[in-house]
Design a protein around this motif. Structure first.
Motif, short mmCIF file in Angstrom:
data_model
loop_
_atom_site.label_atom_id
_atom_site.label_comp_id
_atom_site.label_asym_id
_atom_site.label_seq_id
_atom_site.Cartn_x
_atom_site.Cartn_y
_atom_site.Cartn_z
N SER A 190 -19.51 6.52 37.79
CA SER A 190 -19.23 5.08 37.90
C SER A 190 -19.49 4.35 36.59
CB SER A 190 -20.08 4.46 39.01
OG SER A 190 -21.47 4.63 38.73
N GLU A 191 -20.28 5.00 35.72
CA GLU A 191 -20.55 4.44 34.40
C GLU A 191 -20.44 5.54 33.35
OE1 GLU A 191 -24.31 2.54 34.10
OE2 GLU A 191 -23.76 0.85 35.39
N ARG A 192 -20.01 5.16 32.17
CA ARG A 192 -19.98 6.06 31.02
C ARG A 192 -20.59 5.33 29.83
NH1 ARG A 192 -17.06 10.64 31.06
NH2 ARG A 192 -15.79 11.09 32.90
N ALA A 193 -21.61 5.95 29.26
CA ALA A 193 -22.30 5.37 28.10
C ALA A 193 -22.74 3.93 28.40
CB ALA A 193 -21.41 5.42 26.86
N GLY A 194 -23.16 3.69 29.66
CA GLY A 194 -23.65 2.38 30.03
C GLY A 194 -22.59 1.37 30.38
N ARG A 195 -21.31 1.78 30.39
CA ARG A 195 -20.22 0.85 30.73
C ARG A 195 -19.58 1.28 32.04
NH1 ARG A 195 -15.86 -0.35 26.49
NH2 ARG A 195 -15.55 1.91 26.54
N GLU A 196 -19.22 0.28 32.85
CA GLU A 196 -18.60 0.56 34.13
C GLU A 196 -17.23 1.21 33.95
OE1 GLU A 196 -17.19 -1.78 38.22
OE2 GLU A 196 -18.21 -2.87 36.59
N VAL A 197 -16.94 2.17 34.80
CA VAL A 197 -15.67 2.88 34.76
C VAL A 197 -14.87 2.51 36.00
CG1 VAL A 197 -14.56 5.14 34.84
CG2 VAL A 197 -16.61 4.81 33.45
N ASP A 198 -13.57 2.18 35.82
CA ASP A 198 -12.74 1.86 36.99
C ASP A 198 -11.41 2.60 36.96
OD1 ASP A 198 -11.60 0.47 34.89
OD2 ASP A 198 -11.46 -1.44 35.95
N THR A 199 -11.40 3.77 36.28
CA THR A 199 -10.21 4.61 36.26
C THR A 199 -10.59 6.03 36.67
OG1 THR A 199 -10.58 5.04 33.91
CG2 THR A 199 -9.03 3.26 34.48
N GLU A 200 -9.59 6.83 37.04
CA GLU A 200 -9.84 8.15 37.60
C GLU A 200 -10.03 9.21 36.51
OE1 GLU A 200 -5.57 8.53 36.61
OE2 GLU A 200 -6.81 6.91 37.43
N ASP A 201 -10.82 10.24 36.85
CA ASP A 201 -11.05 11.40 35.98
C ASP A 201 -10.15 12.57 36.35
OD1 ASP A 201 -13.42 10.41 34.48
OD2 ASP A 201 -14.36 10.45 36.46
N ILE A 202 -9.85 12.70 37.65
CA ILE A 202 -9.18 13.88 38.18
C ILE A 202 -8.11 13.44 39.18
CG2 ILE A 202 -9.50 16.01 39.53
CD1 ILE A 202 -12.48 15.90 38.57
N VAL A 203 -6.97 14.12 39.17
CA VAL A 203 -5.90 13.85 40.12
C VAL A 203 -5.34 15.18 40.63
CG1 VAL A 203 -3.72 12.65 40.54
CG2 VAL A 203 -5.26 11.83 38.74
N ALA A 204 -5.19 15.28 41.94
CA ALA A 204 -4.51 16.42 42.55
C ALA A 204 -3.28 15.89 43.30
CB ALA A 204 -5.43 17.17 43.51
N VAL A 205 -2.13 16.52 43.06
CA VAL A 205 -0.88 16.01 43.63
C VAL A 205 -0.09 17.15 44.26
CG1 VAL A 205 1.15 14.58 43.20
CG2 VAL A 205 -0.80 14.42 41.65
N LEU A 206 0.40 16.91 45.46
CA LEU A 206 1.41 17.76 46.07
C LEU A 206 2.76 17.10 45.86
CD1 LEU A 206 -0.23 18.62 49.52
CD2 LEU A 206 -0.17 20.06 47.47
N VAL A 207 3.77 17.89 45.47
CA VAL A 207 5.08 17.31 45.20
C VAL A 207 6.18 18.10 45.91
CG1 VAL A 207 4.39 16.41 42.95
CG2 VAL A 207 5.46 18.67 43.09
N GLU A 208 7.28 17.41 46.18
CA GLU A 208 8.50 18.04 46.64
C GLU A 208 9.63 17.57 45.75
OE1 GLU A 208 11.14 18.71 50.72
OE2 GLU A 208 9.78 16.98 50.57
N THR A 209 10.43 18.49 45.24
CA THR A 209 11.53 18.12 44.34
C THR A 209 12.80 17.87 45.14
OG1 THR A 209 12.41 20.36 43.97
CG2 THR A 209 10.49 19.67 42.64
N GLU A 210 13.85 17.43 44.45
CA GLU A 210 15.11 17.10 45.09
C GLU A 210 15.73 18.30 45.79
OE1 GLU A 210 16.74 13.50 42.22
OE2 GLU A 210 16.86 15.58 41.53
#
Length: 380
Positions: free
Chosen positions: A218-238
């Motif tokens: 939730s914090e990095r180097a004493g600063r608040e973090v509001d973005t993601e570190d990791i993303v997992a995605v399932l996809v289907e193509t056309e």
């Protein structure tokens, strides 16, 4: 070989760079390699601009972005500034009649990215986004082999982009805060590259996805973090191919591990960005490692190969190939595969779809043919 700007009949292209960090240095090198001249640099302060101009070897430093955009001796503006400034600077550059090379994300909202793509088209100006992994020769080799049907029908995808530069709670960067980096970090920063490369190589789009995100600290180097570190995605193509995508900036030991593994009904093709000279070709009977060689490569791959086989090519070479195509396009050429503002818009659409899905417990999001996210609906 890559098309050289000197082949276009336009003459020397005069460049200006906004920003002075690592990406500005990469752009400078690629611009010079393409035959351009760096006329001016500007950063967020006049003092910073002078330091950047000296470091980059520009003819001069401008006091601010306005001065650079107003300069009459600049043909193309390279936007290498924090993410949330991209849309405004790129739009102002287009309004000033300049061609634009804008770092990704093109904009932090799909609406702004669409506006930029439309503006570039309406003004007849080149707008390009450096999805430069398209310019690895072995990526073009994989694309050509899929196009001619060597791999058969695409069945599944197993793809990832892994880094470790944000592994520790003391690791910090301006991208960690949405105020400067936008609502997404890991996906917008590197997942965008992964998805662009997937769609470019397979020749079809992701039509639906389900995503989950994780913020480890939730914090990095004493600063608040509001973005993601990791993303997992399932996809289907056309075509109905199913895939898994893992994007992480917290994978210990992985520095820039972008990997595409594409499973066809006859062959599997695997490309690893950290091993760019290779393409693994897997089959039921045997598997082999194909090494880069302009003498035997597909034409679209061979044109990007500047040195003989056995002389390693890498990231800067790919960037140089991209910039040569940008400058050639400014001169009226139509090179295959140049990533434009339309591709930057597509990336923004995918980013919003990922965040939308993650915000609703990973439910499936449909992407329409018109390149926008449809109303989120739960699939049965």
């Amino acid at each position: 070989m890559t098309t050289d700007v000197t082949d276009t009949g336009l003459g020397t292209i005069r460049a200006g760079i906004l920003g002075g960090g690592f990406m500005a240095r990469v752009h400078r090198t690629a611009s010079r390699d393409a035959g351009g001249e760096l006329r001016a640099v500007a950063t967020s302060s006049a003092r910073g601009g002078r330091a950047a101009a000296a470091a980059l070897g520009a003819e001069r430093a401008e006091a601010d972005a306005d001065a650079l955009l107003d300069a009459s001796d600049i043909d193309v503006v390279h936007v290498c500034t924090p993410n949330t400034t991209h849309a405004d600077l790129a739009l102002r550059a287009l309004a000033a009649g300049k061609h634009v090379v804008c770092e990704k994300p093109l904009a932090t909202s799909a609406a702004d990215a669409k506006h930029l793509a439309d503006a570039a088209e309406a003004r007849g100006l080149v707008g390009a986004v450096p999805f430069i992994y398209r310019y690895h020769p072995m990526v073009r080799e994989a694309r050509a082999r899929l196009r001619r049907g060597d791999a058969g029908d695409l069945l599944t995808l197993d793809c990832s982009y892994l880094q470790d530069w944000m592994l520790l709670p003391t690791d910090d960067d301006w991208r960690a805060q949405s105020a400067s980096g936008g609502a997404s970090r890991a996906f917008a920063d590197i997942g965008s590259h992964l998805c662009d490369l997937i769609e470019f190589v397979i020749g079809e789009r992701i039509r639906s996805l389900s995503a989950r995100t994780r913020r480890v600290f939730s914090e990095r180097a004493g600063r608040e973090v509001d973005t993601e570190d990791i993303v997992a995605v399932l996809v289907e193509t056309e075509s109905g191919a199913l895939g898994t995508l893992l994007i992480s900036q917290m994978a210990a030991g992985r520095k820039n591990a972008l990997t595409l593994e594409l499973h066809g009904s006859r062959q599997t093709l695997r490309f690893e960005q950290e091993r760019p000279e290779e393409l693994w070709v897997g089959a039921r009977e045997e598997s082999r490692l194909l090494l880069r060689d302009p003498a035997t490569a597909e034409p679209d791959s061979a044109r990007l190969q500047r040195v003989p086989a056995g002389h390693a090519m890498g990231y800067q070479d790919a960037f140089n190939g991209f910039m040569a195509d940008v400058y050639a396009t400014i001169g009226g050429a139509e090179p295959d595969g140049l990533p434009t503002f339309a591709d930057g818009y597509r990336s923004a659409v995918l980013t919003e779809a990922v965040l939308d899905s993650a915000a609703h417990d990973g439910r499936w999001v449909q992407l329409s043919e018109q390149d926008h996210v449809e109303r989120v609906e739960v699939q049965a």
